[in-house]
Design a protein around this motif. Structure first.
Motif, PDB file in Angstrom:
ATOM      1  N   GLU A 224       2.978  -1.873   0.434  1.00  0.00           N
ATOM      2  CA  GLU A 224       2.084  -1.712   1.586  1.00  0.00           C
ATOM      3  C   GLU A 224       0.632  -1.926   1.185  1.00  0.00           C
ATOM      4  OE1 GLU A 224       5.910   0.011   2.198  1.00  0.00           O
ATOM      5  OE2 GLU A 224       4.389   0.499   0.676  1.00  0.00           O
ATOM      6  N   TRP A 225       0.260  -1.377   0.033  1.00  0.00           N
ATOM      7  CA  TRP A 225      -1.119  -1.560  -0.422  1.00  0.00           C
ATOM      8  C   TRP A 225      -1.385  -3.015  -0.793  1.00  0.00           C
ATOM      9  CZ3 TRP A 225      -5.834  -0.019  -0.370  1.00  0.00           C
ATOM     10  CH2 TRP A 225      -6.142   1.316  -0.098  1.00  0.00           C
ATOM     11  N   GLU A 227      -0.031  -5.664   0.579  1.00  0.00           N
ATOM     12  CA  GLU A 227      -0.214  -6.400   1.827  1.00  0.00           C
ATOM     13  C   GLU A 227      -1.552  -6.081   2.466  1.00  0.00           C
ATOM     14  OE1 GLU A 227       1.532  -8.799   3.167  1.00  0.00           O
ATOM     15  OE2 GLU A 227       2.898  -8.748   1.450  1.00  0.00           O
ATOM     16  N   ARG A 228      -1.971  -4.832   2.344  1.00  0.00           N
ATOM     17  CA  ARG A 228      -3.262  -4.450   2.926  1.00  0.00           C
ATOM     18  C   ARG A 228      -4.398  -5.192   2.234  1.00  0.00           C
ATOM     19  NH1 ARG A 228      -4.543   1.855   3.280  1.00  0.00           N
ATOM     20  NH2 ARG A 228      -2.590   1.659   4.462  1.00  0.00           N
ATOM     21  N   SER A 231      -4.649  -8.692   3.323  1.00  0.00           N
ATOM     22  CA  SER A 231      -5.129  -8.850   4.697  1.00  0.00           C
ATOM     23  C   SER A 231      -6.650  -8.760   4.811  1.00  0.00           C
ATOM     24  CB  SER A 231      -4.490  -7.780   5.600  1.00  0.00           C
ATOM     25  OG  SER A 231      -4.982  -6.483   5.266  1.00  0.00           O
ATOM     26  N   TRP A 232      -7.303  -8.273   3.749  1.00  0.00           N
ATOM     27  CA  TRP A 232      -8.763  -8.162   3.794  1.00  0.00           C
ATOM     28  C   TRP A 232      -9.401  -9.546   3.803  1.00  0.00           C
ATOM     29  CZ3 TRP A 232      -9.215  -4.142  -0.749  1.00  0.00           C
ATOM     30  CH2 TRP A 232      -8.723  -2.913  -0.310  1.00  0.00           C
TER      31      TRP A 232
END
Length: 420
Positions: A224-225, A227-228, A231-232
């Motif tokens: 999850e991190w 992918e986060r 996404s930045w």
């Protein structure tokens, strides 16, 4: 009466004096003050620093050299040969490695310097787990392989030298990679395909996915991190490939820059009243970082690599295994899978030649008649060493940090830690 050879570099005494006078205190206070920031104390740090402090120490032995023409005799001190830490030994290594790389390693094709940088949020993983720097290196190699395949449509094998660096402008933690890569590579049939254009944004995107993928695979980061971060708008991953070397000579200069020492000794100075060291940094060296003696030691020694850790790596057409097969077969370079090889020992071109190149002085030239001096003996027996030192009244004592107003005058009294 014999003299002894010592290249003079007054600015280097700042590093030597601080370590000479404050390293024991640093060892005593490390656990309480620095362990949380820099991790458990590594025995290799003490080993390297002690060897550096004895570099050029006549008490550790020396070679006797004599001029056969006029009989002039001198003593030449032994060097510590520490990796990347001793300024004198590293300067010699840079020249030696650059010459070996140009004459024996590099292909006669254009090269590109590609610098890979990771975001600040991820640097902590490499701070306490130094073995991960090898994985970071492989991520950069995979990134270039993916990019070359996408651009050319072929599974190309380039020649690649990767250098792991851990320091920033302020001697702070900043793990990143310097790669010297051929502008293209060979296909399965051995034909070299040119890849003259490098897109930094595309390279950074692939590099980010490679690094985040291996961190997730090691369970150091959650999917999850990862992918986060992807996404930045600005992930913090960056690639710089604008430096191009058209000739072997230009590639040698780039390579020597890639293995530069962790700090510029000319930018160091004492602030004795405050008990601090100042380090100027930035493009014009206009900014100043001030730290007390122990913090300075902590920063500098934190970049000493672990024992056996390979900081310069060779891949593809420059891998030792590939070069060995090519040399044995007596054929032109052919495609080989990208395989990591540990750093090969560089054959010396002669210590006198390197001293002459680094310090612009030849220790084997007689100062009296200009003849060629010859080594007549290596003195390493402690009793014999002590007798000669006492007879010649040789000293090896680090001066105390002087007040800044007289530093320029007394710096010439530098201790002999920088002798070769």
């Amino acid at each position: 009466m014999a003299g002894f050879y010592r290249p003079r570099h007054p600015e280097r005494t700042v590093l030597y004096r601080v370590l000479s006078h404050h390293f024991d205190r640093f060892l005593t206070e490390y656990e309480a003050r620095f362990e949380k920031e820099y991790g458990y104390f590594r025995p290799i740090v003490k080993e390297v620093v002690e060897r550096y402090l004895d570099c050029g120490n006549p008490r550790c032995g020396f070679a006797r050299i004599r001029c056969p023409d006029c009989g002039e005799e001198r003593l030449l001190m032994f060097s510590c040969r520490t990796r990347g830490f001793c300024p004198s030994c590293h300067a010699k290594r840079i020249e030696e490695w650059g010459e070996w790389m140009r004459e024996e390693l590099l292909l006669d094709v254009p090269h590109r310097q590609v610098v890979f940088t990771v975001p600040k949020t991820l640097r902590v993983f490499f701070k306490f787990r130094r073995k991960l720097l090898g994985d970071l290196c492989r991520c950069a190699v995979n990134t270039l392989a993916v990019y070359f395949q996408a651009v050319s449509g072929e599974d190309l094998v380039p020649g690649l030298i990767a250098v792991i660096q851990t320091f920033g402008d302020r001697i702070n933690l900043h793990p990143y990679l310097h790669c010297l890569v051929t502008e293209g590579g060979t296909d399965k049939k051995g034909a070299f395909h040119k890849v003259p254009r490098f897109n930094d944004d595309r390279l950074a995107e692939v590099f980010a996915r490679e690094v985040l993928g291996f961190l997730v695979g090691r369970e150091l980061l959650s999917p999850e991190w990862a992918e986060r971060i992807l996404s930045w708008q600005h992930t913090g991953f960056s690639v710089h490939s604008r430096v191009r070397a058209k000739t072997k000579e230009e590639a040698e200069r780039v390579g020597k820059y890639m293995i530069r020492p962790l700090l510029s000794l000319e930018r160091l100075s004492f602030e004795e009243k405050e008990g601090k060291v100042s380090y100027r940094y930035g493009k014009e060296a206009e900014e100043v970082e001030r730290m007390d003696y122990l913090e300075f030691i902590a920063r500098v020694t934190s970049h000493i690599p672990d024992k056996g850790q390979v900081m310069v790596r060779y891949y593809g057409l420059y891998a030792n295994a590939h070069r060995g097969k090519v040399r044995k077969a007596g054929i032109s370079p052919f495609a080989l899978r990208v395989a990591e090889e540990e750093e090969k020992r560089i054959p010396s071109k002669g210590w006198a030649a390197m001293i002459r190149k680094v310090y612009e002085v030849d220790p084997m030239i007689c100062p009296k008649c200009g003849g060629t001096m010859k080594v007549i003996a290596f003195i390493m027996d402690y009793a014999a060493v002590d007798r000669i030192i006492d007879h010649l009244n040789l000293t090896f004592v680090a001066e105390k940090p002087p007040p800044s107003r007289v530093f320029a005058e007394v710096a010439l009294m530098a201790a002999g830690a920088e002798y070769l």
